[in-house]
Design a protein around this motif. Structure first.
Motif, PDB file in Angstrom:
ATOM      1  N   LYS A   1     -28.312   8.983 -22.144  1.00  0.00           N
ATOM      2  CA  LYS A   1     -27.935  10.296 -22.678  1.00  0.00           C
ATOM      3  C   LYS A   1     -29.132  11.163 -23.037  1.00  0.00           C
TER       4      LYS A   1
ATOM      5  N   ARG B   1     -30.485  10.745 -25.970  1.00  0.00           N
ATOM      6  CA  ARG B   1     -30.051  11.061 -27.339  1.00  0.00           C
ATOM      7  C   ARG B   1     -31.145  10.718 -28.348  1.00  0.00           C
TER       8      ARG B   1
ATOM      9  N   SER C   1     -20.276  10.342 -27.026  1.00  0.00           N
ATOM     10  CA  SER C   1     -19.704  11.043 -25.885  1.00  0.00           C
ATOM     11  C   SER C   1     -20.573  10.805 -24.648  1.00  0.00           C
TER      12      SER C   1
ATOM     13  N   ASN D   1     -21.998  12.276 -22.177  1.00  0.00           N
ATOM     14  CA  ASN D   1     -22.656  13.430 -21.556  1.00  0.00           C
ATOM     15  C   ASN D   1     -24.161  13.307 -21.803  1.00  0.00           C
TER      16      ASN D   1
ATOM     17  N   SER E   1     -19.397  17.989 -24.126  1.00  0.00           N
ATOM     18  CA  SER E   1     -18.868  16.630 -23.984  1.00  0.00           C
ATOM     19  C   SER E   1     -17.928  16.554 -22.785  1.00  0.00           C
TER      20      SER E   1
ATOM     21  N   GLU F   1     -14.060  15.961 -30.242  1.00  0.00           N
ATOM     22  CA  GLU F   1     -14.325  14.633 -30.765  1.00  0.00           C
ATOM     23  C   GLU F   1     -13.548  14.351 -32.045  1.00  0.00           C
TER      24      GLU F   1
ATOM     25  N   HIS G   1     -25.855  21.247 -29.475  1.00  0.00           N
ATOM     26  CA  HIS G   1     -24.777  20.506 -28.821  1.00  0.00           C
ATOM     27  C   HIS G   1     -24.008  21.432 -27.891  1.00  0.00           C
TER      28      HIS G   1
HETATM   29 MG    MG Z   1     -21.569  13.851 -28.530  1.00  0.00          MG
END
Ligand code: MG
Ligand code: AMP
Length: 347
Positions: free
Chosen positions: A61, A63, A149, A151, A157, A186, A239
């Protein structure tokens, strides 16, 4: 890496022995990561007890490592394995909303889950998803599954398996394609570790619904006041953003149309985000209708697909209508403001 696509279109009995689900569960047991449909959005699942699996989630991701993952379970016995206590408020909320789009923050038992999954916090966010494919997969692999998620970090997402492939093809072991997700935004994240429950992220379960079960519910000040430090680390990140700059328009349709006209005169390709009620009334390069304003659940369900649609047609700037912030509108406006980087133009 070759990303497998397992299509599951029959949600009938005995899903737990469906060959696609058995195969995907096997990958999870081997600490590979697979995307799975839930009732909110597609999740990117990995064994929450394994640093290796959790590192793969963060890497796929892109992230930030200080943003903890939500742990998904199939039954309450699993919960007892890794939380220290289950407060009375949490029991009432689980009784009412699990399986469903509600994540509850508990105090964590040390030494069971990967510390990377919880970003080193002494708490853990947990939910039981309300989707037959997700539940069958969780049951089959028998592991607590960390699943953000599915993505690329920062993008909208995924609400369709195709969105997952757009972002993560070649980066993950596979995706279980169970068709479009239902809720579309979400889960609500609620902290039950300190008495009165506190909403850290608005989502599929509304504040009103929570209050009906536990009485008083607070909202993390960071959700209303930009200056406060959010208790949910993820809320501070950008986001859901489409490629083109997105502006929310607080004003009437004529005002929004005026903004669109001005930018088109400058030679820009302009997108407008509206709903079925108003779509035919706007003139722009692309007008995307996102559900029906009269039923905000339909706006939530279409929101991320709508944001991604602007990427596929290619626009230079997007103007969006705004929505009332009550009920599921709270989650819709939270996501839209983030997608817009809080850019609002008022009449
Ligand atoms: Mg997310
Ligand atoms: P996502 O995985 O993209 O749905 O994001 C999960 C959200 O849950 C993020 O906003 C996280 O910050 C939040 N979250 C997960 N675990 C915790 C926790 N222990 N305490 C507070 N927020 C959490």
């Amino acid at each position: 890496m070759n990303t497998k696509v397992w299509k599951v279109d029959n949600f009938g009995d005995n899903l737990i022995n469906n060959p696609q689900i058995v195969d995907a569960a096997h990958f999870l047991q081997e600490n590979e990561v697979v995307a799975l449909p839930t009732e909110t959005v597609y999740g990117l699942g990995g064994n929450a007890e394994s640093d290796t699996a959790v590192e793969k989630i963060f890497a796929a991701k892109g992230r930030p490592s200080d943003n903890p993952l939500i742990i998904h379970i199939a039954n309450r016995e699993q919960l007892l394995g890794f939380v220290r206590e289950i407060p009375e408020n949490a029991v009432m909320l689980m009784d009412k909303f699990w399986p469903g789009p509600l994540t509850i923050i508990f105090k964590k038992k040390e030494g069971i889950l990967s510390d990377k999954a919880t970003a080193g916090l002494d708490t853990v966010g947990v939910r039981m998803p309300d989707h037959p494919v997700a539940l069958a997969l969780l049951e089959k692999c028998g592991l607590p599954i960390a699943a953000p998620s599915a993505n690329s970090s920062g993008k909208p997402s995924p609400t369709h398996a195709e969105h997952v492939m757009e972002d993560l093809n070649g980066k993950i072991a596979g995706v279980l394609d169970g068709g479009p997700t239902g809720v579309g935004v979400e889960s609500t994240v609620v902290d039950c570790t300190e008495g009165v429950p506190v909403i850290l992220r608005p989502g599929g379960v509304t504040k009103e619904q929570l209050e009906n079960v536990v009485g008083e519910v607070r909202i993390d000040p960071a959700l209303v006041d930009e200056a406060s430090q959010p208790k949910s680390p993820g809320m501070k990140y950008k986001h859901y953003a489409p490629n083109a700059p997105l502006f929310l328009v607080a004003g009437g349709m004529g005002f929004l149309q005026g903004l669109a006209d001005e930018k088109r005169r400058e030679g820009l390709r302009v997108g407008v985000l509206t709903t079925e009620e108003n779509a035919a009334k706007y003139d722009a390069d692309i007008v995307v209708s996102c559900g029906r304003r009269s039923e905000l659940e339909t706006v939530a369900a279409d929101l991320y697909d709508t944001l991604r649609r602007f990427n596929s047609v290619g626009v230079d700037i997007i103007f969006s209508e705004m929505f009332p912030s009550d009920g599921v509108g709270h989650a819709i406006m939270n996501r839209l403001l983030k997608a817009a980087g809080n850019k609002v133009i008022s009449e």
